[in-house]
Design a protein around this motif. Structure first.
Motif, PDB file in Angstrom:
ATOM      1  N   HIS A  84      16.278  82.713   3.407  1.00  0.00           N
ATOM      2  CA  HIS A  84      16.997  81.846   2.450  1.00  0.00           C
ATOM      3  C   HIS A  84      16.227  81.798   1.135  1.00  0.00           C
ATOM      4  CE1 HIS A  84      19.860  78.286   1.901  1.00  0.00           C
ATOM      5  NE2 HIS A  84      19.173  78.361   0.764  1.00  0.00           N
TER       6      HIS A  84
ATOM      7  N   HIS B  31      16.419  82.412  -3.393  1.00  0.00           N
ATOM      8  CA  HIS B  31      17.203  82.504  -4.640  1.00  0.00           C
ATOM      9  C   HIS B  31      16.303  83.109  -5.725  1.00  0.00           C
ATOM     10  CE1 HIS B  31      20.237  79.738  -2.920  1.00  0.00           C
ATOM     11  NE2 HIS B  31      19.223  79.028  -2.492  1.00  0.00           N
TER      12      HIS B  31
ATOM     13  N   VAL C  77      20.758  84.162  -0.768  1.00  0.00           N
ATOM     14  CA  VAL C  77      21.864  83.349  -0.248  1.00  0.00           C
ATOM     15  C   VAL C  77      22.684  82.744  -1.384  1.00  0.00           C
ATOM     16  CG1 VAL C  77      20.696  82.887   1.927  1.00  0.00           C
ATOM     17  CG2 VAL C  77      20.279  81.393  -0.013  1.00  0.00           C
TER      18      VAL C  77
ATOM     19  N   LYS D 193      28.466  83.331   1.738  1.00  0.00           N
ATOM     20  CA  LYS D 193      27.826  82.013   1.787  1.00  0.00           C
ATOM     21  C   LYS D 193      28.833  80.946   1.392  1.00  0.00           C
ATOM     22  CE  LYS D 193      24.273  78.904   0.904  1.00  0.00           C
ATOM     23  NZ  LYS D 193      23.197  78.810  -0.066  1.00  0.00           N
TER      24      LYS D 193
ATOM     25  N   HIS E  33      20.063  74.483   6.225  1.00  0.00           N
ATOM     26  CA  HIS E  33      19.589  73.089   6.053  1.00  0.00           C
ATOM     27  C   HIS E  33      19.824  72.244   7.317  1.00  0.00           C
ATOM     28  CE1 HIS E  33      19.377  74.721   2.108  1.00  0.00           C
ATOM     29  NE2 HIS E  33      20.682  74.642   1.893  1.00  0.00           N
TER      30      HIS E  33
ATOM     31  N   ASP F  16      14.174  78.617   0.651  1.00  0.00           N
ATOM     32  CA  ASP F  16      15.067  78.046  -0.374  1.00  0.00           C
ATOM     33  C   ASP F  16      14.446  78.082  -1.766  1.00  0.00           C
ATOM     34  OD1 ASP F  16      17.481  77.076  -1.211  1.00  0.00           O
ATOM     35  OD2 ASP F  16      17.192  75.030  -0.503  1.00  0.00           O
TER      36      ASP F  16
HETATM   37 ZN   LIG Z   1      19.517  77.470  -1.077  1.00  0.00          ZN
END
Ligand SMILES: [Zn+2]
Length: 448
Positions: free
Chosen positions: A106, A108, A150, A230, A291, A363
């Motif tokens: 996960h 970005h 993601v 996603k 999450h 994340d």
């Molecule tokens: Zn995320």
């Protein structure tokens, strides 16, 4: 009668020239064929990695004083140093611990600032592609040999282009699986909800309402190279103006998204915080829940039953609480992370105990990739053993990505994605923030 006499001198010249060229061509082809027969023998150099400790990503215990034999891009054998053939190049890592390349499911990498919801309006897609390429290369150097992107902050498809450029060998980089965008409802976590109604800005997410728009968006994502779909099934922590306890997509929209992606052979991941949103997504057949903050007992039971993976992304909440409490664009994130931290960890703990398959996901985007490894300690805080946490970032993550036939463990037959740390990560998981050696596909990317 010669060709010249017929006035075809030029044609004859061309013919002679072509004959010479043809001979040259035949010679080149012959050489290429010979080279292709000889080349594999030259390219598939055998290399041995020797280290005091080996965590293979699968076994419950570390193993000791072993050699890993690599031929070309593949691991061919693991055993005592006696298995090393004569004249083999040996990479001796001494007292280090070697592990499979880490997998972050996960990330970005195109994000560069805390206020990602408008950051995407400031740079061209080309600029994002270049910066994203640098970010994933930095991740590779930090030990992350595979990443799942993601949804990222580009209106176009920069993450897909980065993946293609790496796959074509134009650049060295990690193995990438890409969901180009996150699909969001109007007013959802992928929309920009804090501007005046007069503004019609392009959102960072792909805004879709109703089954037809969802279906079209899924098809477009796949048309332009997406490996994953996603969905922002519930509100989010980091976006302004929406509530993570709300379910956003209707059951019909969810069903259409999963059915369409599945028909085209592409897995779906669901960003979901609320208990109800998690359950709807699991019932619809998504492959992973991202999450899972308010996951309840029924949700846990459903996830075990459906074999759904959970990517809790725990540490990023702590990062904002402890390291960036004043981040202006992330005040909602700081507040919610503080408010729900204990509940979240307890829920993830219950999922771990019940046997839900949990994978590492950081994340992060826009920060030093060394901190992404702090997720391992967060998983231990939630209830994993250190070895389980390492497996969550290696073999389990590979299964989630359906790449367990090639990466995620150090085993004969797998691609040689191998990292090393100087200490014992089972004693101190922060060792994974200090990776000293990285090999991807049998090529050394970083050496001590
Ligand atoms: Zn995320």
């Amino acid at each position: 009668m010669s060709l010249e006499k017929l006035g075809f001198g030029l044609v004859a010249d061309l013919f002679r020239f072509n004959w010479i060229r043809r001979r040259a061509f035949v010679t080149v082809v012959a050489l290429l064929i010979a080279a292709s027969i000889v080349a594999p023998a030259i390219a598939a150099e055998t290399v041995a990695i020797v280290a005091a400790h080996l965590i293979d990503g699968k076994s419950d215990q570390a193993r000791h004083d072993l050699a890993v034999l690599i031929e070309g891009d593949r691991i061919v054998a693991i055993g005592d140093v006696e298995i090393i053939p004569a004249d083999t190049r040996v990479i001796d890592l001494g007292s280090a611990t070697i592990l499979p390349g880490l997998i972050d499911t996960h990330v970005h990498p195109l994000i560069r600032e805390d206020d990602y919801q408008t950051d995407h309006l400031r740079e061209s897609s080309a600029a994002k592609a270049l910066r994203g390429l640098k970010a994933v290369q930095d991740s590779l150097h930090a030990g992350w040999t595979s990443l799942r992107i993601v949804g990222d902050t580009d209106v176009f498809y920069a993450p897909v282009e980065i993946r293609r450029a790496i796959d074509r060998g134009l650049f060295v980089g990690p193995r990438l699986a890409v969901a180009p965008h996150y699909l969001s409802i109007t007013g959802g976590g992928g929309d920009i909800n804090f501007f005046s109604p007069e503004q019609h800005l392009i959102a960072d997410g792909l805004i879709v309402d109703g089954a037809d728009e969802v279906r079209r968006a899924v098809r477009e994502e796949i048309k332009y190279g997406g490996d994953w779909i996603k969905l922002l099934v519930t509100g989010a922590f980091m976006s302004a103006g929406d509530n993570p306890k709300d379910v956003h997509f209707s059951p019909e929209e969810l069903e259409v998204a999963v059915a369409e992606a599945t028909r085209l052979g592409v897995p779906v991941m669901a960003h979901a915080h609320s208990a109800e949103g998690i359950k709807q997504a699991v019932r619809a057949g998504v492959r992973s829940i991202e999450h899972g903050t308010f996951l309840d007992a029924e949700g846990v039971r459903l996830m075990v039953e459906h074999g759904t993976y959970l990517v809790p992304t725990i540490y990023i909440g702590d990062f904002y609480i402890y390291e960036r409490p004043d981040a202006e664009a992330q005040q909602k994130m700081v507040e919610l992370s503080m408010k729900y931290r204990d509940e979240f960890l307890a829920n993830i703990g219950a999922a771990i105990r019940a046997g839900v398959k949990v994978a590492v996901g950081s994340d992060f985007g826009g920060y030093d990739p060394l901190i992404n490894a702090r997720e391992f300690a967060s998983l231990v805080e939630a209830g994993m053993t250190p070895m389980q946490a390492i497996q969550a970032g290696t073999s389990v993550a590979a299964e989630l990505l359906e790449w367990d036939d090639r990466v995620g463990t150090i085993e004969a037959g797998k691609l040689a994605d191998i990292i090393a740390v100087s200490g014992d990560p089972l004693e101190d998981l922060s060792e994974l923030e200090r990776v000293i050696f990285v090999m991807k596909d049998g090529a050394v990317v970083k050496a001590p």
